[in-house]
Scaffold this motif. Structure first.
Motif, PDB file in Angstrom:
ATOM      1  N   TRP A  84       0.824  -1.219   0.000  1.00  0.00           N
ATOM      2  CA  TRP A  84       0.000   0.000   0.000  1.00  0.00           C
ATOM      3  C   TRP A  84       0.851   1.259   0.000  1.00  0.00           C
ATOM      4  O   TRP A  84       0.473   2.272  -0.604  1.00  0.00           O
TER       5      TRP A  84
ATOM      6  N   MET B 261      -8.316   0.490  -6.139  1.00  0.00           N
ATOM      7  CA  MET B 261      -8.804   1.133  -4.918  1.00  0.00           C
ATOM      8  C   MET B 261      -7.658   1.389  -3.940  1.00  0.00           C
ATOM      9  O   MET B 261      -7.606   2.439  -3.279  1.00  0.00           O
TER      10      MET B 261
ATOM     11  N   SER C 114      -6.640   5.225  -2.921  1.00  0.00           N
ATOM     12  CA  SER C 114      -6.744   5.609  -1.508  1.00  0.00           C
ATOM     13  C   SER C 114      -5.431   6.191  -1.002  1.00  0.00           C
ATOM     14  O   SER C 114      -5.422   7.187  -0.261  1.00  0.00           O
ATOM     15  N   TYR C 115      -4.311   5.608  -1.414  1.00  0.00           N
ATOM     16  CA  TYR C 115      -3.010   6.131  -0.976  1.00  0.00           C
ATOM     17  C   TYR C 115      -2.751   7.517  -1.567  1.00  0.00           C
ATOM     18  O   TYR C 115      -2.320   8.429  -0.860  1.00  0.00           O
TER      19      TYR C 115
ATOM     20  N   LEU D   4      -4.883  10.126   0.101  1.00  0.00           N
ATOM     21  CA  LEU D   4      -4.344  10.503   1.408  1.00  0.00           C
ATOM     22  C   LEU D   4      -3.170  11.459   1.256  1.00  0.00           C
ATOM     23  O   LEU D   4      -3.048  12.444   2.001  1.00  0.00           O
TER      24      LEU D   4
END
Length: 494
Positions: free
Chosen positions: A18, A55, A59-60, A63
């Protein structure tokens, strides 16, 4: 809810990677060769494997964006993607307005999940919602990935090489399935075909020869992907890049494509052969014409030798090849071709019936790409996508000519033919382009163009700085003008 084997691999892998978003993009590129599998099964619906790394990646990056991180090519990427985003906005609005505006006035072919075996009266349906979700995810991923790939520490050529690695994997899977169909070699059907939302055509035959679909839902889908790989590897080799996997991938992908016996693949390759000399002339490199002739001559020699060996060692293959040729030539007489053509004619008729506005995104499912786009988004959507394609093509050609061979230029010369091959095949047999790995290829092309623009801007700035510094050194400082003191003036006056 169940988690198939593909999901058991992807979920922990994406969680582990991630904090390494580029690695996640490489995972997504490889997961794109498993469209008939599912990472998660919810009732009768399966989540595509590419959705999991997509996804995780978004998402990373989201952020990071919330923490104030920005990328150097943000403005350039948004400028290139602006026509596409306008089309997406129009499609989303149309999916809400058009089914209600033309409700019960026209007949449409519903989506697979809403299918009742024929046309139905237009009305708002779950197809509008599901296709809107796919469109939002695909568009968001394209823009976010393109902006991320403009980072100076990202080696975008490695992502392109991952695409070629995916091509090798599909070739191996094709040969594996062929051995399974001919000799009974064990083949993991449950791994490749775990998505309950797909109708997998894995037992088709063309006379005595099995039709190969590899890890895809049907032979035409497999041929579409192999066409992308073949177009890309041919152009890369012709331009002199010493990428061994691309050189040997040309005959390997051609052989695998032939195993699919797909008319879509054969027509796409024929169209590519017609476009090859035109592309060489448009590139302005005369040496490409010589490389093309050598490639065609070498391919003819290898093909002739291969045919001679096959006819000698396995003469029973000759009737099978003849059957495939006749079935391909007589494709227009088949019932499936007639049905697909009728669906496309009905879809094109919707454009006139809705005054060029379309029936709304997700309301109608055509048999090929152009009727699908025009029937759903109308003339506005079709014209907007044409502008986006032409804008991106011109920008890619200008960027390619502006820099010497390097990572960015190799990506342009490798990805652009792949996209062209995919679009040609989709215009023949695919109603939509909803695979995230295809949008990742577009993002890779956009990022390469934006990075070249940034390099040109930096080079121009350095040249201006060097010129100013050179001028300041070449011009010596002028001595200050000395005014006579007051007592000197008085002495001169006396």
């Amino acid at each position: 809810m169940t988690v198939p084997i593909v999901g058991m691999i992807l979920f922990p892998l994406c969680l582990l990677l991630w904090t390494h978003p580029f690695r996640i993009l490489q995972v997504l590129m490889l997961a794109g060769i498993l469209p008939a599998a599912a990472a998660l099964v919810l009732g009768g619906l399966g989540v595509q494997p590419t959705m999991v790394p997509a996804m995780a990646f978004m998402s990373y990056v989201a952020l990071q964006w919330a923490m104030g991180v920005r990328y150097p090519g943000d403005r350039a990427v948004m400028a290139l993607c602006f026509p596409f985003l306008l089309v997406v906005t129009w499609a989303l609005l149309g999916s809400i307005v058009m089914p209600r505006l033309f409700m019960n006035e026209v007949m449409v072919w519903p989506q697979k999940g809403d299918s009742v075996g024929g046309r139905v009266l237009l009305a708002p349906s779950f197809g509008n919602i599901s296709q809107d979700i796919y469109l939002i995810v695909n568009a968001s991923f394209l823009v976010i990935a393109a902006r991320f790939l403009t980072r100076s520490d990202v080696h975008i050529d490695r992502l392109y090489r991952t695409f070629l690695l995916g091509g090798w994997c599909v070739v191996v899977i094709c040969l594996w399935q062929l051995a399974h169909r001919l000799a009974g070699v064990p083949y993991p059907d449950t791994f490749f075909y775990s998505n309950p939302g797909w109708s997998v055509l894995k037992t088709q035959t063309a006379g005595p020869m099995p039709r190969i679909n590899a890890s895809f839902s049907e032979p035409a889908a497999c041929a579409t992907f192999l066409s992308e790989v073949l177009f890309s590897s041919v152009w890369i080799v012709l331009n002199g890049y010493r990428t061994m996997q691309a050189k040997w991938l040309i005959p390997a992908s051609a052989l695998a494509l032939a195993c699919t016996t797909s008319t879509t693949g054969f027509i796409t390759v024929a169209a590519g052969l017609c476009l090859l000399p035109l592309a060489a002339l448009a590139s302005g490199a005369n040496r490409l014409l010589g490389n093309i002739m050598r490639l065609l001559m070498g391919g003819a020699v290898v093909l002739g030798f291969g045919v001679l060996v096959v006819v000698t060692l396995a003469p029973q293959v000759v009737p099978a090849v003849q059957f495939v040729y006749e079935s391909t030539a007589d494709k227009k007489q088949s019932q499936s071709y007639q049905d697909r053509s009728q669906v496309d004619r009905d879809s094109l008729a919707l454009v006139a019936q809705t005054y060029g506005l379309g029936v709304g995104w997700g309301s109608n499912r055509a048999s090929s790409l152009l009727p699908g786009i025009l029937s759903n988004t109308g003339l506005v959507g079709g014209f907007g996508l044409m502008i986006f394609n032409m804008t991106l093509l011109r920008a890619a050609v200008r960027a390619r000519r502006a820099v010497p061979p390097g990572p960015e230029r190799m990506v342009i010369e490798g990805v652009l033919p792949a996209l062209i091959g995919g679009l040609i095949a989709a215009c023949l047999s695919s109603p939509t382009l909803e695979y995230l790995d295809f949008y990742l290829l577009i993002a890779l092309l956009v990022a390469a163009v934006a990075r070249i623009g940034l390099l040109q801007t930096m080079a121009a700035t350095l040249r201006r700085t060097a010129l100013v510094a050179q001028m300041s050194v070449a011009t010596p400082p002028q001595p200050a003008t000395q005014h006579p003191a007051p007592h000197q003036i008085m002495q001169e006056t006396q």
